[in-house]
Design an enzyme around this catalytic site. Structure first.
Site, PDB file in Angstrom:
ATOM      1  N   ASN A 108       0.826  -1.208   0.000  1.00  0.00           N
ATOM      2  CA  ASN A 108       0.000   0.000   0.000  1.00  0.00           C
ATOM      3  C   ASN A 108       0.860   1.258   0.000  1.00  0.00           C
ATOM      4  O   ASN A 108       0.585   2.221  -0.732  1.00  0.00           O
ATOM      5  CB  ASN A 108      -0.909   0.007   1.229  1.00  0.00           C
ATOM      6  CG  ASN A 108      -2.028  -1.014   1.142  1.00  0.00           C
ATOM      7  OD1 ASN A 108      -2.295  -1.574   0.083  1.00  0.00           O
ATOM      8  ND2 ASN A 108      -2.687  -1.262   2.264  1.00  0.00           N
ATOM      9  N   ARG A 151      -4.669   2.267 -13.739  1.00  0.00           N
ATOM     10  CA  ARG A 151      -3.328   2.493 -13.198  1.00  0.00           C
ATOM     11  C   ARG A 151      -2.650   1.199 -12.761  1.00  0.00           C
ATOM     12  O   ARG A 151      -3.213   0.384 -12.053  1.00  0.00           O
ATOM     13  CB  ARG A 151      -3.397   3.465 -12.019  1.00  0.00           C
ATOM     14  CG  ARG A 151      -2.031   3.788 -11.418  1.00  0.00           C
ATOM     15  CD  ARG A 151      -2.146   4.847 -10.349  1.00  0.00           C
ATOM     16  NE  ARG A 151      -2.219   6.172 -10.921  1.00  0.00           N
ATOM     17  CZ  ARG A 151      -3.020   7.138 -10.479  1.00  0.00           C
ATOM     18  NH1 ARG A 151      -3.851   6.898  -9.495  1.00  0.00           N
ATOM     19  NH2 ARG A 151      -3.007   8.325 -11.036  1.00  0.00           N
ATOM     20  N   HIS A 199     -14.822   2.864 -15.747  1.00  0.00           N
ATOM     21  CA  HIS A 199     -14.675   2.092 -14.517  1.00  0.00           C
ATOM     22  C   HIS A 199     -15.928   1.272 -14.209  1.00  0.00           C
ATOM     23  O   HIS A 199     -15.939   0.458 -13.282  1.00  0.00           O
ATOM     24  CB  HIS A 199     -14.364   3.055 -13.364  1.00  0.00           C
ATOM     25  CG  HIS A 199     -13.927   2.395 -12.103  1.00  0.00           C
ATOM     26  ND1 HIS A 199     -14.708   2.378 -10.958  1.00  0.00           N
ATOM     27  CD2 HIS A 199     -12.794   1.718 -11.782  1.00  0.00           C
ATOM     28  CE1 HIS A 199     -14.071   1.726 -10.000  1.00  0.00           C
ATOM     29  NE2 HIS A 199     -12.916   1.315 -10.468  1.00  0.00           N
ATOM     30  N   TYR A 235     -11.636 -10.011  -2.631  1.00  0.00           N
ATOM     31  CA  TYR A 235     -12.364  -8.743  -2.549  1.00  0.00           C
ATOM     32  C   TYR A 235     -13.845  -9.010  -2.289  1.00  0.00           C
ATOM     33  O   TYR A 235     -14.453  -9.861  -2.938  1.00  0.00           O
ATOM     34  CB  TYR A 235     -12.239  -7.957  -3.861  1.00  0.00           C
ATOM     35  CG  TYR A 235     -10.890  -7.334  -4.115  1.00  0.00           C
ATOM     36  CD1 TYR A 235      -9.729  -7.832  -3.533  1.00  0.00           C
ATOM     37  CD2 TYR A 235     -10.762  -6.236  -4.966  1.00  0.00           C
ATOM     38  CE1 TYR A 235      -8.499  -7.259  -3.782  1.00  0.00           C
ATOM     39  CE2 TYR A 235      -9.528  -5.658  -5.217  1.00  0.00           C
ATOM     40  CZ  TYR A 235      -8.397  -6.179  -4.617  1.00  0.00           C
ATOM     41  OH  TYR A 235      -7.175  -5.618  -4.865  1.00  0.00           O
ATOM     42  N   ARG A 267     -14.282   2.050   3.998  1.00  0.00           N
ATOM     43  CA  ARG A 267     -13.088   1.248   4.253  1.00  0.00           C
ATOM     44  C   ARG A 267     -11.818   2.092   4.331  1.00  0.00           C
ATOM     45  O   ARG A 267     -10.999   1.919   5.212  1.00  0.00           O
ATOM     46  CB  ARG A 267     -12.912   0.196   3.143  1.00  0.00           C
ATOM     47  CG  ARG A 267     -11.746  -0.749   3.391  1.00  0.00           C
ATOM     48  CD  ARG A 267     -11.304  -1.424   2.100  1.00  0.00           C
ATOM     49  NE  ARG A 267     -10.523  -0.550   1.250  1.00  0.00           N
ATOM     50  CZ  ARG A 267     -10.539  -0.575  -0.078  1.00  0.00           C
ATOM     51  NH1 ARG A 267     -11.334  -1.405  -0.714  1.00  0.00           N
ATOM     52  NH2 ARG A 267      -9.780   0.241  -0.783  1.00  0.00           N
TER      53      ARG A 267
END
Length: 720
Positions: free
Chosen positions: A59, A415, A445, A478, A574
């Site tokens: 991250n 990205r 998206h 996910y 989140r």
């Protein structure tokens, strides 16, 4: 250690105290702290803690490449504008550096003082050069001579002008050699390159596992690269480059070519972070700072292994299952009969799936079955991120080869997946799939697949809408929602959306969908204002939303207005949340929580009480300016009673969490939820998995035993 709270998200500057918003970057760092808290949790299995440690490192890598890189560009441009929290780029960089250095110290303390000693006690050990046995020394020499020495190349460096173009975020060694005089040493760099395996397995006791990292192995054998020279120092280092590339689409006649050029520019981005082993000498550190052109603020001296993402490889070492969570395999949905055509199942009524608790296989099957079904005429699909060997991409190619009209809206600008998507684009085009690279100035998206099928009553459209990517690998980790439907209005809307994205069709008013940047923002504001209006008229008013990020100022101000009107608002965010909850007169009716657990919370689910009519939506969009203004996104209503009821129950379960949820306080701290005395903590992910597993098991037990014929998609799979 089990951290109860994370550090405040704001630096001590006067502007932030007067602001109505938290700073975006510092809020993101607090999200990463919540991930780190999972590594610090002594009640979790050791390898799970190690995995979370690797995730925090990954991250931070992306954060520095994108967010810090952008701020450093603003600093170089002497931009003094302030963000919504009242901070300039320089103030943000100072606060980020302070907070991140603190976080990195906590990472390494956790690894070196807690996790590794406990793993070593159970015979899973990282060996340093001072701990090697004679046998291990022998193996190291053999590995070096046979697999490393012939491949790696030392490069002489005298200064910035001849410093090599090192690959972003890869390991390197800086070697200091004795020069002609003591005050003029010589330097060399040994790049590892990308894809180099850093873990070298060593002989170990039965039932155990020992390894050494490649950089430590090279320190032992470094003299072999410099025959006749005196090696004074050998230090690992790693550069992070700015990857926030700018794409000038308006002047790009060939977007594919423009993307390739942009990726090349990213490889040459400025260094925004320099990580070096803390054993480095002052002389070598000064040299590295000079050649990489970084300030002291951007240097991270690390007490242990650089690039902790390597610990994900340790997590994957076979055995040691006692230090892992009990597996939670995905369950087959009882709402889909595997013996029937997927289209027959959807025709019975809308189907809601919740991944990864429920298998992603029906989504893959939907496209694979469409590819070989003789009655399917066309497939239209958006693709943002896919897996390396995507069965969905393969199915689209097969469909085109079978004579179906196939359109793929493939987002080249996703990205860090740009290179893979470029390859997919070329591959799909070779298979005669119509590939559209999205809309100029916007990222596509939205997650939608439209299948047009010929049936006895005429043309029927079947759709899949989702909150996550068409990626069967990430679907195992996910948390996302899927909606299958053949609703006529949604089919009309999906067709209109594809026409608007792929051609010159002017966007029309949708019947049921809302899309960004056309009307999604306006629809959300309208829904919030409707709750405000009802509250003002004495009616019950509520808003519940589950998002990944809440950054957009206009949306936050609308929620503030709703809170001031008395609307009860619960948000489960989140990651980044720039809204300040619990402030009297502003947001006292807003509660914000965040869940970090073994699955990554990724679904976007919205609920508006709407006078008791209860409007429920799934969406691909977070509430950020980029999603609402600069991307093609979808807001999809879930109206079928069974699907709506199920989604509401799932949303309620998330808000009940007292085990993994943290509550955002008005000063930026995140505090673990209180557990009522005499009760067990309520863990929403565990509860959802247990509930969905029980439903699947009950359905399996009720299912009659029968012989199952192969479906066309099964035959196609067997023939490959």
């Amino acid at each position: 250690m089990n951290s109860k709270t994370s550090q405040p998200a704001q630096p001590a500057v006067s502007q932030s105290a007067e602001s109505r918003f938290f700073n975006r970057e510092l809020s993101w760092l607090e999200f990463n702290q919540r991930v780190l808290d999972e590594a610090l949790d002594a009640t979790s299995p050791l390898l799970e803690r190690l995995k979370f440690l690797a995730i925090t490192a990954s991250n931070l890598d992306e954060f520095f490449m994108v967010r810090v890189g952008s701020l450093q560009m603003l600093r170089r441009q002497q931009n003094t504008s302030r963000d919504p929290a009242g901070l300039t780029a320089i103030e943000q960089l100072e606060a980020i550096s302070q907070r991140t250095h603190q976080m990195v110290r906590e990472q390494y303390r956790c690894l070196l003082k807690e996790i590794e000693p406990a793993l070593q006690a159970d015979q899973l050990r990282r060996v340093t050069k001072d701990e090697l046995s004679d046998r291990q020394h022998t193996v190291i020499r053999q590995v070096f001579e046979q697999k490393i020495y012939p491949i790696l190349t030392p490069i002489r460096v005298t200064g910035h002008d001849d410093f090599p173009q090192l690959v972003n975020q890869t390991m390197n060694l800086c070697v200091r050699l004795k020069g002609e005089s003591d005050d003029k040493p010589k330097f060399a760099v040994i790049p590892f390159g990308r894809g180099r395996e850093r873990i070298v397995t060593l002989p170990h006791e039965a039932g155990g596992y020992s390894y050494i990292l490649l950089e430590n192995l090279l320190e032992i054998c470094i003299g072999s690269f410099f025959a006749g020279e005196m090696v004074l120092e050998c230090v690992p280092f790693r550069m992070t480059r700015n990857a926030d590339m700018e794409l000038r689409e308006d002047g790009a006649s060939d977007l594919l070519k423009e993307m390739v050029e942009a990726l090349d520019a990213r490889r040459e981005g400025d260094c925004v972070r320099l990580e070096v082993a803390s054993t480095v000498s002052t002389e070598t550190l000064s040299f590295l700072m000079q050649v990489t052109e970084v300030s002291e603020q951007d240097v991270y001296l690390l007490d242990g292994p650089l690039d902790l993402t390597v610990m994900m490889r340790v997590f994957e070492i076979q055995g040691f299952d006692q230090h892992r969570d009990k597996p939670w395999p995905s369950r087959n949905s009882p709402r889909i009969d595997a013996t029937q055509s997927i289209f027959q199942e959807i025709a019975k009524g809308d189907i809601l799936l919740y991944h990864p608790y429920e298998s992603f296989d029906p989504v893959v099957r939907f496209i694979e079955e469409a590819a070989v079904d003789p009655d399917v005429l066309a497939i239209k699909q958006t693709l943002y991120r896919t897996s390396r060997n995507s069965p969905i991409v393969s199915a689209l190619k097969r469909a085109a080869q079978n004579g179906k009209y196939v359109t793929a809206v493939l987002e080249l600008k996703a990205r860090f997946d740009e290179a893979r998507n470029i390859e997919w684009a070329r591959d799909l085009e070779r298979s005669e799939v119509q590939v559209i690279y999205g809309v100029k100035g916007l990222k596509t998206h939205a997650k939608v697949c439209l299948v047009v099928r010929r049936e006895p009553h005429g043309i029927q459209r079947y759709m899949h809408f989702g909150t996550g990517n068409y990626n069967e690998m990430t679907s195992r980790l996910y948390v996302d929602a899927s909606l299958f439907t053949c609703d006529e209005d949604l089919g009309s809307d999906a067709t209109a959306l594809f026409h608007a994205v792929t051609g010159y069709s002017q966007p029309q008013r949708f019947r049921r969908l809302e899309a960004a940047p056309l009307g999604l923002r306006e629809k959300l504001l309208e829904l919030i204002d409707a709750e405000i209006d009802r509250k003002k008229h004495g009616q019950k008013a509520m808003i519940h939303a589950k998002l990944n990020a809440l950054v957009d100022e206009q949306m936050i101000e609308a929620l503030y207005r709703a809170s001031q009107a008395g609307v009860k608002i619960r948000l489960n965010v989140r990651g980044v949340c720039c809204l300040k909850p619990g402030i009297e007169g502003l947001s006292e009716n807003i509660i914000v929580t965040s869940i970090v657990d073994r699955f990554l919370e990724h679904s976007r689910v919205l609920y508006f009480h709407h006078g008791g009519d209860e409007l429920v939506f799934i969406s691909s969009a977070d509430w950020m300016p980029r999603n609402l203004d600069r991307r093609i996104e979808l807001l999809v209503p879930v109206n079928a009673p069974a699907a709506k009821s199920r989604l509401l129950s799932i949303l309620k379960t998330h808000f009940m969490d007292t085990a993994k949820a943290r509550k955002l306080m008005s000063d930026g701290r995140y505090v673990r939820s209180a557990v009522p005395a005499g009760t067990e903590p309520f863990r929403s992910q565990a509860q959802l998995y247990a509930r969905i597993s029980e439903e699947a098991q009950e359905a399996e037990q009720m299912r009659p035993t029968m012989l199952e014929p192969h479906l066309p998609s099964d035959v196609e799979k067997l023939s490959r």
